[in-house]
Scaffold this active site. Structure first.
Site, PDB file in Angstrom:
ATOM      1  N   LYS A  99      79.056  17.259  65.448  1.00  0.00           N
ATOM      2  CA  LYS A  99      79.922  16.072  65.429  1.00  0.00           C
ATOM      3  C   LYS A  99      81.096  16.242  64.462  1.00  0.00           C
ATOM      4  O   LYS A  99      82.227  15.943  64.809  1.00  0.00           O
ATOM      5  CB  LYS A  99      79.141  14.808  65.013  1.00  0.00           C
ATOM      6  CG  LYS A  99      78.016  14.432  65.949  1.00  0.00           C
ATOM      7  CD  LYS A  99      77.402  13.097  65.545  1.00  0.00           C
ATOM      8  CE  LYS A  99      76.803  13.104  64.135  1.00  0.00           C
ATOM      9  NZ  LYS A  99      75.597  13.951  63.999  1.00  0.00           N
ATOM     10  N   ARG A 120      74.961   4.525  63.320  1.00  0.00           N
ATOM     11  CA  ARG A 120      73.732   5.315  63.372  1.00  0.00           C
ATOM     12  C   ARG A 120      72.511   4.447  63.621  1.00  0.00           C
ATOM     13  O   ARG A 120      71.405   4.970  63.706  1.00  0.00           O
ATOM     14  CB  ARG A 120      73.545   6.017  62.029  1.00  0.00           C
ATOM     15  CG  ARG A 120      73.738   7.528  62.056  1.00  0.00           C
ATOM     16  CD  ARG A 120      73.462   8.004  60.656  1.00  0.00           C
ATOM     17  NE  ARG A 120      73.340   9.388  60.457  1.00  0.00           N
ATOM     18  CZ  ARG A 120      74.315  10.213  60.085  1.00  0.00           C
ATOM     19  NH1 ARG A 120      75.537   9.781  59.991  1.00  0.00           N
ATOM     20  NH2 ARG A 120      74.070  11.474  59.820  1.00  0.00           N
ATOM     21  N   ARG A 163      74.490  26.202  57.672  1.00  0.00           N
ATOM     22  CA  ARG A 163      75.823  25.580  57.582  1.00  0.00           C
ATOM     23  C   ARG A 163      76.407  25.707  56.178  1.00  0.00           C
ATOM     24  O   ARG A 163      75.714  25.548  55.184  1.00  0.00           O
ATOM     25  CB  ARG A 163      75.698  24.107  57.953  1.00  0.00           C
ATOM     26  CG  ARG A 163      76.988  23.341  57.770  1.00  0.00           C
ATOM     27  CD  ARG A 163      76.965  22.072  58.532  1.00  0.00           C
ATOM     28  NE  ARG A 163      76.086  21.076  57.943  1.00  0.00           N
ATOM     29  CZ  ARG A 163      76.001  19.831  58.399  1.00  0.00           C
ATOM     30  NH1 ARG A 163      76.707  19.460  59.449  1.00  0.00           N
ATOM     31  NH2 ARG A 163      75.192  18.966  57.821  1.00  0.00           N
ATOM     32  N   ARG A 192      75.532  21.897  51.714  1.00  0.00           N
ATOM     33  CA  ARG A 192      75.143  20.511  51.453  1.00  0.00           C
ATOM     34  C   ARG A 192      73.692  20.472  50.987  1.00  0.00           C
ATOM     35  O   ARG A 192      72.833  21.098  51.591  1.00  0.00           O
ATOM     36  CB  ARG A 192      75.302  19.677  52.719  1.00  0.00           C
ATOM     37  CG  ARG A 192      76.722  19.228  52.946  1.00  0.00           C
ATOM     38  CD  ARG A 192      76.895  18.526  54.258  1.00  0.00           C
ATOM     39  NE  ARG A 192      75.848  17.555  54.570  1.00  0.00           N
ATOM     40  CZ  ARG A 192      75.904  16.727  55.612  1.00  0.00           C
ATOM     41  NH1 ARG A 192      76.952  16.759  56.423  1.00  0.00           N
ATOM     42  NH2 ARG A 192      74.936  15.880  55.847  1.00  0.00           N
ATOM     43  N   ARG A 240      66.018  14.217  58.499  1.00  0.00           N
ATOM     44  CA  ARG A 240      67.234  13.672  59.122  1.00  0.00           C
ATOM     45  C   ARG A 240      67.105  13.662  60.646  1.00  0.00           C
ATOM     46  O   ARG A 240      67.566  12.733  61.302  1.00  0.00           O
ATOM     47  CB  ARG A 240      68.453  14.489  58.669  1.00  0.00           C
ATOM     48  CG  ARG A 240      68.803  14.213  57.204  1.00  0.00           C
ATOM     49  CD  ARG A 240      69.705  15.264  56.604  1.00  0.00           C
ATOM     50  NE  ARG A 240      70.932  15.425  57.340  1.00  0.00           N
ATOM     51  CZ  ARG A 240      71.638  16.558  57.390  1.00  0.00           C
ATOM     52  NH1 ARG A 240      71.226  17.627  56.744  1.00  0.00           N
ATOM     53  NH2 ARG A 240      72.737  16.595  58.078  1.00  0.00           N
TER      54      ARG A 240
HETATM   55  P1  AMP Z   1      76.323  13.131  57.802  1.00  0.00           P
HETATM   56  O1  AMP Z   1      77.370  13.762  56.968  1.00  0.00           O
HETATM   57  O2  AMP Z   1      76.893  12.316  58.923  1.00  0.00           O
HETATM   58  O3  AMP Z   1      75.256  14.077  58.274  1.00  0.00           O
HETATM   59  O4  AMP Z   1      75.579  12.056  56.864  1.00  0.00           O
HETATM   60  C1  AMP Z   1      74.893  12.477  55.687  1.00  0.00           C
HETATM   61  C2  AMP Z   1      74.005  11.368  55.158  1.00  0.00           C
HETATM   62  O5  AMP Z   1      74.802  10.213  54.818  1.00  0.00           O
HETATM   63  C3  AMP Z   1      72.969  10.843  56.122  1.00  0.00           C
HETATM   64  O6  AMP Z   1      71.798  11.639  56.144  1.00  0.00           O
HETATM   65  C4  AMP Z   1      72.710   9.443  55.533  1.00  0.00           C
HETATM   66  O7  AMP Z   1      71.934   9.505  54.357  1.00  0.00           O
HETATM   67  C5  AMP Z   1      74.109   9.019  55.124  1.00  0.00           C
HETATM   68  N1  AMP Z   1      74.831   8.343  56.234  1.00  0.00           N
HETATM   69  C6  AMP Z   1      75.966   8.794  56.858  1.00  0.00           C
HETATM   70  N2  AMP Z   1      76.351   7.947  57.811  1.00  0.00           N
HETATM   71  C7  AMP Z   1      75.452   6.928  57.804  1.00  0.00           C
HETATM   72  C8  AMP Z   1      75.291   5.748  58.569  1.00  0.00           C
HETATM   73  N3  AMP Z   1      76.140   5.436  59.559  1.00  0.00           N
HETATM   74  N4  AMP Z   1      74.235   4.951  58.289  1.00  0.00           N
HETATM   75  C9  AMP Z   1      73.378   5.236  57.300  1.00  0.00           C
HETATM   76  N5  AMP Z   1      73.442   6.341  56.551  1.00  0.00           N
HETATM   77  C10 AMP Z   1      74.475   7.187  56.794  1.00  0.00           C
END
Ligand code: AMP
Length: 207
Positions: free
Chosen positions: A9, A84, A123, A149, A160
């Site tokens: 994404k 999400r 990654r 990360r 996740r």
């Molecule tokens: P990402 O970079 O999109 O993989 O997001 C990393 C982390 O940020 C996720 O595992 C959640 O802990 C938090 N996070 C990101 N977007 C959301 C969302 N829309 N709702 C809740 N937690 C989020």
């Protein structure tokens, strides 16, 4: 952009935003920026991100509400990692409806579980450019300033993915019913996936 963690994404959203000249809004990046800056929000969410759990809906929705108010969003935005959960999707529909707007496309990037774990644990991100690489499948250029990360460690990755199936997968039905879901094979080459999504987006909004 909708899909499990590791579907691509972020990679696709950044390129798509560049090609379509739209802003890219990643809630994950916004949370990480806040953590890095040591803000009050950053302090509240740091442990949640480290665990692989989801940040509470109210906090996340407020963050996006504020971000979408900025003038650079008037032409539209690519949302990456938001919504999400079902309450987030409903809140987003409400926010957009208030502005007489709606989601035009929900690109679903589909990838099987075995591939996700390998992709996420390999990654790396370039600190300077924000570009995303994979040690094996999309090797970074010489001299890149790479970081991993913390939530890409294998046990957190599994958490996740579980969060995705429990909370986010139901959104596929939500957007399918709304008639905006389009499915893309996220196991194709990055450039091929991009080309297919761009074509779908351009059908909606001719360049
Ligand atoms: P990402 O970079 O999109 O993989 O997001 C990393 C982390 O940020 C996720 O595992 C959640 O802990 C938090 N996070 C990101 N977007 C959301 C969302 N829309 N709702 C809740 N937690 C989020």
């Amino acid at each position: 952009m909708i899909g499990p963690p590791g579907a691509g994404k972020g990679t696709q959203a950044k390129e798509l935003a560049r090609l379509l000249e739209l802003v890219h809004i990643s809630t994950g990046d916004l949370f990480r920026d806040n953590i890095r800056a040591g803000s009050a929000l950053g302090k509240r969410v740091e442990a949640v991100l480290a665990s692989g759990a989801l940040v509470p809906d109210e906090l996340t929705i407020e963050l996006v509400r504020e971000r979408l108010r900025a003038p650079d969003c008037v032409r539209g935005a690519i949302l990456d990692g938001f919504p999400r959960t079902l309450p987030q999707a409903e809140a987003l529909s409400g926010l957009l409806a208030e502005a007489g707007d709606k989601i035009s496309l929900a690109p679903y990037i589909k990838v099987s579980d075995q591939i996700l774990v390998e992709r996420l644990t390999g990654r790396r991100t370039d600190r300077r450019t924000g570009r995303i690489y994979h040690v094996k499948y999309n090797p970074p250029p010489e001299g890149a300033d790479l970081e991993q990360r913390p939530d890409d460690a294998e046990h957190t990755v599994r958490r996740r993915i579980a969060e995705y199936y429990a909370n986010t997968a139901p959104l596929l039905e939500y957007y399918r019913k709304a008639g905006v879901l389009r499915e893309f094979d996220g196991e194709l080459a990055i450039a091929d996936v991009l080309q297919l999504i761009v074509a779908a987006a351009r059908e909606l909004r001719p360049a």
